[in-house]
Design a protein around this motif. Structure first.
Motif, PDB file in Angstrom:
ATOM      1  N   ARG A 156       0.845  -1.207   0.000  1.00 26.25           N
ATOM      2  CA  ARG A 156       0.000   0.000   0.000  1.00 26.25           C
ATOM      3  C   ARG A 156       0.873   1.247   0.000  1.00 26.25           C
ATOM      4  O   ARG A 156       0.622   2.193  -0.733  1.00 26.25           O
ATOM      5  CB  ARG A 156      -0.921  -0.012   1.224  1.00 26.25           C
ATOM      6  N   ASP A 157       1.905   1.244   0.818  1.00 23.15           N
ATOM      7  CA  ASP A 157       2.861   2.350   0.856  1.00 23.15           C
ATOM      8  C   ASP A 157       4.213   1.792   0.427  1.00 23.15           C
ATOM      9  O   ASP A 157       4.852   1.052   1.174  1.00 23.15           O
ATOM     10  CB  ASP A 157       2.938   2.943   2.268  1.00 23.15           C
ATOM     11  N   PHE A 158       4.639   2.105  -0.786  1.00 21.66           N
ATOM     12  CA  PHE A 158       5.913   1.567  -1.276  1.00 21.66           C
ATOM     13  C   PHE A 158       6.982   2.656  -1.394  1.00 21.66           C
ATOM     14  O   PHE A 158       7.987   2.473  -2.079  1.00 21.66           O
ATOM     15  CB  PHE A 158       5.725   0.840  -2.613  1.00 21.66           C
ATOM     16  N   GLY A 159       6.750   3.782  -0.716  1.00 28.51           N
ATOM     17  CA  GLY A 159       7.832   4.735  -0.533  1.00 28.51           C
ATOM     18  C   GLY A 159       7.860   5.930  -1.451  1.00 28.51           C
ATOM     19  O   GLY A 159       8.588   6.886  -1.191  1.00 28.51           O
ATOM     20  N   VAL A 191       4.118   8.954 -10.609  1.00 33.28           N
ATOM     21  CA  VAL A 191       4.621   7.774  -9.896  1.00 33.28           C
ATOM     22  C   VAL A 191       4.630   6.563 -10.817  1.00 33.28           C
ATOM     23  O   VAL A 191       5.593   5.776 -10.830  1.00 33.28           O
ATOM     24  CB  VAL A 191       3.774   7.508  -8.633  1.00 33.28           C
ATOM     25  N   LEU A 192       3.571   6.392 -11.604  1.00 32.06           N
ATOM     26  CA  LEU A 192       3.553   5.290 -12.561  1.00 32.06           C
ATOM     27  C   LEU A 192       4.727   5.383 -13.523  1.00 32.06           C
ATOM     28  O   LEU A 192       5.365   4.368 -13.844  1.00 32.06           O
ATOM     29  CB  LEU A 192       2.227   5.302 -13.341  1.00 32.06           C
ATOM     30  N   ASP A 193       5.032   6.591 -13.969  1.00 31.89           N
ATOM     31  CA  ASP A 193       6.160   6.759 -14.887  1.00 31.89           C
ATOM     32  C   ASP A 193       7.484   6.389 -14.217  1.00 31.89           C
ATOM     33  O   ASP A 193       8.377   5.817 -14.854  1.00 31.89           O
ATOM     34  CB  ASP A 193       6.208   8.195 -15.401  1.00 31.89           C
ATOM     35  N   GLU A 234      13.700   3.155  -7.902  1.00 28.78           N
ATOM     36  CA  GLU A 234      12.400   2.813  -7.328  1.00 28.78           C
ATOM     37  C   GLU A 234      11.497   2.134  -8.357  1.00 28.78           C
ATOM     38  O   GLU A 234      10.334   1.844  -8.067  1.00 28.78           O
ATOM     39  CB  GLU A 234      11.702   4.079  -6.796  1.00 28.78           C
ATOM     40  N   GLY A 235      12.014   1.895  -9.554  1.00 27.53           N
ATOM     41  CA  GLY A 235      11.210   1.299 -10.617  1.00 27.53           C
ATOM     42  C   GLY A 235      10.935  -0.180 -10.404  1.00 27.53           C
ATOM     43  O   GLY A 235      11.598  -0.854  -9.603  1.00 27.53           O
ATOM     44  N   LEU A 236       9.984  -0.702 -11.144  1.00 26.99           N
ATOM     45  CA  LEU A 236       9.570  -2.102 -10.988  1.00 26.99           C
ATOM     46  C   LEU A 236      10.699  -3.086 -11.251  1.00 26.99           C
ATOM     47  O   LEU A 236      10.767  -4.146 -10.628  1.00 26.99           O
ATOM     48  CB  LEU A 236       8.390  -2.397 -11.931  1.00 26.99           C
ATOM     49  N   LEU A 237      11.585  -2.746 -12.167  1.00 28.84           N
ATOM     50  CA  LEU A 237      12.665  -3.675 -12.501  1.00 28.84           C
ATOM     51  C   LEU A 237      13.702  -3.776 -11.396  1.00 28.84           C
ATOM     52  O   LEU A 237      14.524  -4.698 -11.396  1.00 28.84           O
ATOM     53  CB  LEU A 237      13.333  -3.259 -13.806  1.00 28.84           C
TER      54      LEU A 237
END
Length: 287
Positions: free
Chosen positions: A161-164, A254-256, A265-268
């Motif tokens: 929920r809170d990922f920073g 944030v999505l970008d 902080e990206g998904l990868l």
């Protein structure tokens, strides 16, 4: 997996690889589903299976495994997806039993022929009059056969929920925006009719006898392997397009960042990304 840009129409050709990889990651869940269906309709009595909205044929292949005496027909309106389904069947040694059928539904339903099992995973909601579609599918089922519809479940989650970064609860807000997109997509479908999404009741209204509902869990905990991470990136990019104009600028930013392969902080690069979802299957039998 959720599917605004300037249009609510989905380019299945463009997203074929995303669909195929996503279904492959979810194969353990779908294999459990196929095993459960085999309990409801014994494999020895199933000679023909229709996979409605088959996409690239991942589940088609699992149905062919579960029902080894059956011809399994992948039905879709996108020729590039059916080409992938046929190639997959050949790689899996199933080319003699897996067929493809190009059809625009609902108009083409009556041309599909009879079956002992009709499987529709996330496809009925892409057709305007869902009640009429289920009635047409029910008419294809032979006595003793089964209709199985995968619709609903729980929204997939991939991050705490809170990922920073940004305001907590991003995925909930994205989900609400996708719901808004989904409602608009459905309203633009030919012959669209509002329908209470009580799938058990809708199957019963089609003249079938409800025979069980069950939910199946997909749970890939953090830290996820590279293949899952790549799939998450593709899925978030797809959602990013859908929710353009439906979320505040701060959420889009944030999505970008999540989609930026160079952002720490990206998904990868995140160690807290995961994949958790539940899918619900509703079944009904032809007496």
């Amino acid at each position: 997996m959720s599917h605004h840009h300037d249009s609510t129409h989905i380019d299945w050709d463009e997203h074929a690889q995303l669909l195929e990889q996503g279904a492959e990651l979810q194969s353990p869940m779908y294999r459990q589903t196929a095993d459960w269906l085999r309990e409801l309709v014994p494999a020895g009595g199933v000679r023909r299976v229709l996979d409605i909205g088959s996409g690239p044929g991942v589940i088609t292949g699992l149905l062919a495994e579960a029902f080894p005496y059956a011809e399994v027909v992948a039905v879709d309106a996108a020729a590039p997806l059916l080409e992938r389904a046929q190639a997959r069947a050949a790689r899996n040694g199933q080319a003699d039993r897996v067929r493809t059928h190009l059809a625009e539904l609902p108009e083409g339903i009556e041309d599909l022929g009879e079956a002992d099992l009709v499987w529709a995973a996330g496809s009925v909601h892409h057709l305007g009059d869902q009640r009429a579609v289920l009635g047409a599918l029910a008419r294809l089922v032979r006595p003793g056969g089964l209709v199985a519809v995968l619709e609903g479940g729980l929204p997939a989650r991939h991050l705490p929920r809170d990922f920073g970064i940004g305001r907590p609860g991003l995925e909930s807000r994205v989900g609400a925006a996708v719901d808004e997109w989904f409602a608009r997509m459905r309203s633009e479908l030919p012959g669209a009719k509002d329908e209470v999404e009580d799938w058990r009741a809708l199957l019963a209204a089609s003249g079938l006898t409800p025979s069980g509902t069950r939910s199946f869990l997909l749970d890939i905990p953090a830290p996820v392997p590279a293949a899952v991470r790549a799939q998450l990136l593709s899925a978030f990019a797809w959602q990013r397009r859908l929710v353009e104009g439906l979320l505040p600028d701060e959420d889009i930013a944030v999505l970008d960042r999540l989609l930026d392969p160079e952002d720490p902080e990206g998904l990868l690069r995140r160690s807290d990304a995961y994949m958790l979802a539940a899918r619900t299957v509703f079944t009904a039998r032809k007496d």
